[in-house]
Design a protein around this motif. Structure first.
Motif, PDB file in Angstrom:
ATOM      1  N   ILE A  34       0.860  -1.182   0.000  1.00  0.00           N
ATOM      2  CA  ILE A  34       0.000   0.000   0.000  1.00  0.00           C
ATOM      3  C   ILE A  34       0.901   1.238   0.000  1.00  0.00           C
ATOM      4  O   ILE A  34       1.732   1.397   0.900  1.00  0.00           O
ATOM      5  CB  ILE A  34      -0.924   0.019   1.231  1.00  0.00           C
ATOM      6  N   PRO A  35       0.790   2.105  -1.021  1.00  0.00           N
ATOM      7  CA  PRO A  35       1.692   3.266  -1.112  1.00  0.00           C
ATOM      8  C   PRO A  35       1.466   4.252   0.031  1.00  0.00           C
ATOM      9  O   PRO A  35       0.505   4.127   0.798  1.00  0.00           O
ATOM     10  CB  PRO A  35       1.328   3.878  -2.468  1.00  0.00           C
ATOM     11  N   ALA A  36       2.341   5.220   0.119  1.00  0.00           N
ATOM     12  CA  ALA A  36       2.284   6.200   1.201  1.00  0.00           C
ATOM     13  C   ALA A  36       0.967   6.964   1.176  1.00  0.00           C
ATOM     14  O   ALA A  36       0.555   7.494   0.145  1.00  0.00           O
ATOM     15  CB  ALA A  36       3.454   7.168   1.083  1.00  0.00           C
ATOM     16  N   ILE A  37       0.313   6.983   2.324  1.00  0.00           N
ATOM     17  CA  ILE A  37      -0.971   7.664   2.480  1.00  0.00           C
ATOM     18  C   ILE A  37      -0.920   8.455   3.771  1.00  0.00           C
ATOM     19  O   ILE A  37      -0.348   8.019   4.772  1.00  0.00           O
ATOM     20  CB  ILE A  37      -2.132   6.653   2.505  1.00  0.00           C
ATOM     21  N   HIS A  38      -1.515   9.618   3.761  1.00  0.00           N
ATOM     22  CA  HIS A  38      -1.530  10.473   4.942  1.00  0.00           C
ATOM     23  C   HIS A  38      -2.703  10.081   5.839  1.00  0.00           C
ATOM     24  O   HIS A  38      -3.852  10.090   5.422  1.00  0.00           O
ATOM     25  CB  HIS A  38      -1.643  11.948   4.530  1.00  0.00           C
ATOM     26  N   TYR A  39      -2.407   9.756   7.090  1.00  0.00           N
ATOM     27  CA  TYR A  39      -3.413   9.390   8.087  1.00  0.00           C
ATOM     28  C   TYR A  39      -3.402  10.425   9.203  1.00  0.00           C
ATOM     29  O   TYR A  39      -2.334  10.791   9.708  1.00  0.00           O
ATOM     30  CB  TYR A  39      -3.121   8.012   8.692  1.00  0.00           C
ATOM     31  N   TRP A  57       2.508  10.079   7.557  1.00  0.00           N
ATOM     32  CA  TRP A  57       2.523   9.451   6.239  1.00  0.00           C
ATOM     33  C   TRP A  57       3.020   8.028   6.442  1.00  0.00           C
ATOM     34  O   TRP A  57       4.080   7.814   7.029  1.00  0.00           O
ATOM     35  CB  TRP A  57       3.450  10.186   5.293  1.00  0.00           C
ATOM     36  N   VAL A  58       2.252   7.082   5.950  1.00  0.00           N
ATOM     37  CA  VAL A  58       2.561   5.675   6.229  1.00  0.00           C
ATOM     38  C   VAL A  58       2.468   4.858   4.948  1.00  0.00           C
ATOM     39  O   VAL A  58       1.522   4.996   4.173  1.00  0.00           O
ATOM     40  CB  VAL A  58       1.599   5.097   7.293  1.00  0.00           C
ATOM     41  N   GLU A  59       3.475   4.020   4.742  1.00  0.00           N
ATOM     42  CA  GLU A  59       3.401   2.972   3.722  1.00  0.00           C
ATOM     43  C   GLU A  59       3.145   1.649   4.445  1.00  0.00           C
ATOM     44  O   GLU A  59       3.596   1.465   5.588  1.00  0.00           O
ATOM     45  CB  GLU A  59       4.704   2.883   2.931  1.00  0.00           C
ATOM     46  N   ALA A  60       2.443   0.704   3.817  1.00  0.00           N
ATOM     47  CA  ALA A  60       2.089  -0.548   4.502  1.00  0.00           C
ATOM     48  C   ALA A  60       2.196  -1.736   3.559  1.00  0.00           C
ATOM     49  O   ALA A  60       2.084  -1.586   2.331  1.00  0.00           O
ATOM     50  CB  ALA A  60       0.684  -0.459   5.077  1.00  0.00           C
ATOM     51  N   THR A  61       2.434  -2.900   4.172  1.00  0.00           N
ATOM     52  CA  THR A  61       2.389  -4.166   3.445  1.00  0.00           C
ATOM     53  C   THR A  61       1.291  -5.022   4.069  1.00  0.00           C
ATOM     54  O   THR A  61       1.270  -5.210   5.294  1.00  0.00           O
ATOM     55  CB  THR A  61       3.729  -4.905   3.539  1.00  0.00           C
ATOM     56  N   ALA A  62       0.383  -5.470   3.245  1.00  0.00           N
ATOM     57  CA  ALA A  62      -0.729  -6.323   3.718  1.00  0.00           C
ATOM     58  C   ALA A  62      -0.453  -7.762   3.299  1.00  0.00           C
ATOM     59  O   ALA A  62      -0.371  -8.056   2.093  1.00  0.00           O
ATOM     60  CB  ALA A  62      -2.055  -5.832   3.153  1.00  0.00           C
ATOM     61  N   ARG A  63      -0.273  -8.643   4.290  1.00  0.00           N
ATOM     62  CA  ARG A  63       0.043 -10.054   4.004  1.00  0.00           C
ATOM     63  C   ARG A  63      -1.075 -10.952   4.565  1.00  0.00           C
ATOM     64  O   ARG A  63      -1.392 -10.885   5.762  1.00  0.00           O
ATOM     65  CB  ARG A  63       1.377 -10.437   4.620  1.00  0.00           C
ATOM     66  N   PRO A  64      -1.676 -11.779   3.714  1.00  0.00           N
ATOM     67  CA  PRO A  64      -2.727 -12.692   4.206  1.00  0.00           C
ATOM     68  C   PRO A  64      -2.114 -13.818   5.050  1.00  0.00           C
ATOM     69  O   PRO A  64      -1.027 -14.304   4.759  1.00  0.00           O
ATOM     70  CB  PRO A  64      -3.355 -13.224   2.925  1.00  0.00           C
ATOM     71  N   ALA A 106      -7.402 -16.479   6.879  1.00  0.00           N
ATOM     72  CA  ALA A 106      -7.978 -16.389   8.220  1.00  0.00           C
ATOM     73  C   ALA A 106      -7.839 -14.971   8.773  1.00  0.00           C
ATOM     74  O   ALA A 106      -8.741 -14.478   9.464  1.00  0.00           O
ATOM     75  CB  ALA A 106      -7.289 -17.382   9.156  1.00  0.00           C
ATOM     76  N   GLU A 107      -6.739 -14.343   8.505  1.00  0.00           N
ATOM     77  CA  GLU A 107      -6.461 -12.995   9.005  1.00  0.00           C
ATOM     78  C   GLU A 107      -5.537 -12.284   8.006  1.00  0.00           C
ATOM     79  O   GLU A 107      -4.950 -12.911   7.119  1.00  0.00           O
ATOM     80  CB  GLU A 107      -5.781 -13.049  10.382  1.00  0.00           C
ATOM     81  N   VAL A 108      -5.392 -10.960   8.192  1.00  0.00           N
ATOM     82  CA  VAL A 108      -4.462 -10.159   7.393  1.00  0.00           C
ATOM     83  C   VAL A 108      -3.560  -9.367   8.352  1.00  0.00           C
ATOM     84  O   VAL A 108      -4.055  -8.725   9.285  1.00  0.00           O
ATOM     85  CB  VAL A 108      -5.202  -9.194   6.453  1.00  0.00           C
ATOM     86  N   LEU A 109      -2.251  -9.473   8.101  1.00  0.00           N
ATOM     87  CA  LEU A 109      -1.285  -8.743   8.910  1.00  0.00           C
ATOM     88  C   LEU A 109      -0.844  -7.482   8.143  1.00  0.00           C
ATOM     89  O   LEU A 109      -0.328  -7.577   7.031  1.00  0.00           O
ATOM     90  CB  LEU A 109      -0.060  -9.612   9.201  1.00  0.00           C
ATOM     91  N   LEU A 110      -1.079  -6.317   8.763  1.00  0.00           N
ATOM     92  CA  LEU A 110      -0.645  -5.034   8.191  1.00  0.00           C
ATOM     93  C   LEU A 110       0.641  -4.596   8.889  1.00  0.00           C
ATOM     94  O   LEU A 110       0.664  -4.459  10.122  1.00  0.00           O
ATOM     95  CB  LEU A 110      -1.703  -3.952   8.384  1.00  0.00           C
ATOM     96  N   ILE A 111       1.692  -4.444   8.118  1.00  0.00           N
ATOM     97  CA  ILE A 111       2.972  -3.953   8.640  1.00  0.00           C
ATOM     98  C   ILE A 111       3.167  -2.533   8.107  1.00  0.00           C
ATOM     99  O   ILE A 111       3.211  -2.315   6.897  1.00  0.00           O
ATOM    100  CB  ILE A 111       4.128  -4.855   8.209  1.00  0.00           C
ATOM    101  N   HIS A 112       3.266  -1.563   9.020  1.00  0.00           N
ATOM    102  CA  HIS A 112       3.338  -0.151   8.639  1.00  0.00           C
ATOM    103  C   HIS A 112       4.776   0.363   8.693  1.00  0.00           C
ATOM    104  O   HIS A 112       5.560  -0.073   9.533  1.00  0.00           O
ATOM    105  CB  HIS A 112       2.480   0.708   9.571  1.00  0.00           C
ATOM    106  N   GLU A 113       5.064   1.295   7.821  1.00  0.00           N
ATOM    107  CA  GLU A 113       6.363   1.980   7.844  1.00  0.00           C
ATOM    108  C   GLU A 113       6.110   3.485   7.836  1.00  0.00           C
ATOM    109  O   GLU A 113       5.462   4.008   6.928  1.00  0.00           O
ATOM    110  CB  GLU A 113       7.205   1.603   6.620  1.00  0.00           C
ATOM    111  N   ASP A 114       6.613   4.157   8.844  1.00  0.00           N
ATOM    112  CA  ASP A 114       6.455   5.620   8.943  1.00  0.00           C
ATOM    113  C   ASP A 114       7.430   6.288   7.962  1.00  0.00           C
ATOM    114  O   ASP A 114       8.638   6.209   8.123  1.00  0.00           O
ATOM    115  CB  ASP A 114       6.752   6.066  10.370  1.00  0.00           C
ATOM    116  N   VAL A 115       6.881   6.914   6.940  1.00  0.00           N
ATOM    117  CA  VAL A 115       7.723   7.574   5.924  1.00  0.00           C
ATOM    118  C   VAL A 115       7.534   9.087   5.966  1.00  0.00           C
ATOM    119  O   VAL A 115       7.854   9.785   5.002  1.00  0.00           O
ATOM    120  CB  VAL A 115       7.400   7.029   4.512  1.00  0.00           C
ATOM    121  N   THR A 116       7.045   9.588   7.100  1.00  0.00           N
ATOM    122  CA  THR A 116       6.768  11.029   7.201  1.00  0.00           C
ATOM    123  C   THR A 116       8.015  11.863   6.970  1.00  0.00           C
ATOM    124  O   THR A 116       8.020  12.811   6.172  1.00  0.00           O
ATOM    125  CB  THR A 116       6.175  11.341   8.580  1.00  0.00           C
TER     126      THR A 116
END
Length: 646
Positions: A92-97, A110-117, A126-136
């Motif tokens: 998931i590209p950088a998005i402002h939250y 500003w956060v970039e994320a990887t969504a892994r099933p 069963a679940e999705v793991l979101l790993i965030h990276e602060d790119v502010t």
């Protein structure tokens, strides 16, 4: 990670997973398949600036559904989550939250994320793991860099110079708008190779060598060279570049400019050439003025030592007369060109017949033409050709051109004079002489300009004739031009003047030949000059004409003599000590004999203002030294019958 915080061996897998999830150094968020947040780790809380019991954390863990959040839908996050829930790992590209947008406290990021099933044994998600990276910080720095670059480009494009930059190895990576406007190349097409192609071939190697030296040493780069302009001509530019270094002193970039200095360089070169011509002129002036002094000095010595030999006295006198005449001509040229070029000459205009003008000019130059063995040819139209002008000045124009042609044509050459009349009048003086070099041709009418002199030095003079011709022609409302095919191929000068349509012929006039007329009557003459030699020699000359001469070397003595006797004529210098010649003339006019005496000013002051002052002071005639002695003798004979300061 501290190993003491990890579960010991034999700890259930579920507990081990929980510990690893909680202590992971990256922000992790576990989602259920329906989009609800099941769990977040400590790094997630640190990322958003929240903690246990915080409203934001309570909100996220109490039923918040990421799949149904309209703000996340608008940001495009929902589409990525659905792909992950379908079994695809997505970035998931950088998005402002901003938690404030959800009405909760927290830090905007500003956060970039990887969504892994995370799949079940049967392969379903069963679940999705979101790993965030602060790119502010990174994005802020990138944005600031872009703003800085945009600002730099704006400034660079606004500069009149061409601006460029290169990497440390010299590879160019930027040129501003002015570069493309100057070169005419399409924007974005410039490169180091193309730059080298548009540098003048004669300057390319020197510019490259200087650039290579700067690249190897880090020293500033500066060089002048010619660069091809969009119009196709090469223009001089000044190239400069400085090394840009980081905080460690390492060279990270070169920033350079190119400034169009074509006009400044041309002006500088012309100034240097003008200075060289002036220096040459001054050297020539010194030479030309010294030359006559040697025979004058020798002749004077002969007069002292051989006064009893009439033949030697005669020859010595002739030498002195010729050399003084030559020096007078040189000084007259200097004064004349000074007055004319400064606009201090007023023309005595009237209808002038040009054939007579040409005849007088040829007569003046005939001795030089004959001595050089030249063949002179003339071509004239039928009838009279008139212009409105000053006759002596027109003679001066033509004689200067003829004199120039005769001097710069080798012996036994050909000189021609052509007069043609149409809408305008054209006087053309041509020769088959040394010609004019192409580089010199545009400058022949400038002061201090002369062509190369031949070894026999027949040319002589100071090189002022053509400058004087141009100024005098323009005063007459005309133009003069020079033509030459090159050195050794002769030259031609064409004077164009407005034709004067006249209904009746004007009798041509010509100056009388100057000579020493015998005195019709003996005059009592007062000569006043503070230059004793000048006064003595003039007195001796007048005595040879049977006049009675009285000399004074200052105004006080002259007034004393005037009070004790009367004079028929007074010849006065102007620059006298104490009382000047103007005041002396007024006081002499007040004497009993002053009403009938002829007053003649004989001085070195010859401007129009000086002559007006002479007229106001009561002089009958005003002549500049050295005056024509024959004319002076005739003026004395005229008395006051024909007055007028000229």
């Amino acid at each position: 990670m501290n190993s003491s915080n990890l579960p010991a061996a034999g700890v259930p897998t579920e507990q081990r997973f929980q510990t690893l999830f909680e202590q992971a150094p990256f922000s992790a968020q576990l989602l259920a398949v329906d989009g609800r947040t099941l769990q977040v780790n400590r790094a997630w809380q640190d990322l958003w600036g929240t903690h246990a019991g915080d409203p934001l954390l309570e909100f996220v863990l109490s039923g918040y559904n990421m799949l149904t959040d309209p703000q996340l839908e608008a940001k495009g996050v929902t589409a990525y989550l659905r792909r992950a829930l379908a079994g695809e790992a997505v970035r998931i590209p950088a998005i402002h939250y901003d938690p404030v947008e959800m009405g909760k406290p927290g830090l905007a990021r500003w956060v970039e994320a990887t969504a892994r099933p995370i799949t079940a044994p049967d392969g379903t998600v069963a679940e999705v793991l979101l790993i965030h990276e602060d790119v502010t910080e990174r994005l802020t720095a990138e944005r600031q860099l872009r703003q800085s670059e945009a600002q730099f480009r704006t400034i660079a494009d606004a500069m009149p110079q061409m601006v460029w930059s290169t990497l440390p190895d010299g590879h160019a990576d930027y040129y501003n708008k002015q570069t493309y406007e100057f070169t005419g190349l399409p924007p974005g097409t410039m490169s180091g190779e193309r730059w080298a192609d548009i540098v003048h071939p004669d300057d390319r190697q020197a510019a490259l060598d200087t650039w290579s030296q700067s690249l190897s040493t880090g020293e500033p780069y500066e060089v002048e060279y010619r660069l091809r302009h969009r119009c196709g001509e090469y223009r001089w530019v000044l190239g400069r570049a400085l090394a840009v270094r980081n905080e460690n002193g390492e060279l990270v970039r070169w920033m350079g400019t190119c400034t169009d200095i074509h006009e400044q360089k041309r002006a500088r070169d012309e100034l240097l050439a003008s200075n060289r011509r002036k220096d040459d002129f001054l050297a020539m002036l010194a030479h030309e003025l010294r030359n006559p002094l040697a025979p004058i000095s020798t002749a004077a010595h002969l007069l002292k030592t051989s006064s009893s030999d009439p033949a030697k006295v005669q020859r010595s006198a002739q030498v002195i007369e010729r050399q003084v005449r030559h020096m007078t001509e040189l000084v007259d040229d200097l004064l004349d060109v000074s007055r004319v070029t400064r606009g201090l000459v007023e023309l005595d205009r009237g209808p002038v017949e040009l054939k007579a003008v040409l005849a007088d000019a040829i007569e003046q130059v005939r001795p030089l033409i004959d001595s050089r063995g030249h063949e002179l040819s003339t071509r004239m139209p039928p009838g009279h050709v008139h212009v409105m002008g000053d006759r002596p000045r027109l003679v001066q124009i033509v004689s200067n051109l003829l004199n120039n042609a005769a001097k710069y044509t080798p012996p036994n050459g050909a000189v021609s004079v052509t007069l043609a009349a149409g809408q305008d009048v054209e006087i053309r003086v041509a020769d088959n002489g040394t010609g004019i070099e192409r580089d010199l041709l545009p400058h022949v009418f400038e002061l201090f300009t002369q062509g190369a002199r031949s070894p026999d030095r027949v040319q002589g003079g100071l090189g002022l004739g053509l400058a004087l011709v141009k100024s005098l022609v323009e005063l007459h409302g005309g133009q003069v031009s020079a033509q030459s095919a090159g050195q050794g191929l002769g030259a031609a000068f064409t004077v164009t003047l407005p034709l004067l349509a006249i209904g009746h012929p004007v009798a041509p006039t010509s100056g009388d030949l100057m000579s020493l007329p015998p005195a019709a009557r003996t005059l009592r003459v007062l000569v006043v000059d503070d230059n004793k030699d000048a006064a003595d020699t003039l007195g001796m000359l007048l005595e040879t004409l049977d006049h009675e001469v009285h000399l004074a070397h200052d105004s006080a003595r002259a007034l004393e003599m005037a009070e004790n006797g009367s004079f028929d004529a007074c010849v006065l210098d102007i620059g006298l000590p104490g009382i000047d010649g103007y005041a002396l003339a007024r006081r002499l006019r007040a004497q009993p004999f002053g009403a009938t005496a002829t007053l003649i000013a004989l001085t070195g002051y010859g401007s129009a203002g000086d002559r007006h002052r002479g007229n106001a002071a009561g002089f009958d005639h005003y002549r500049v030294k050295p005056a024509d002695l024959g004319e002076l003798a005739r003026l004395l004979q005229q008395g006051r019958g024909e007055q007028g300061v000229a």
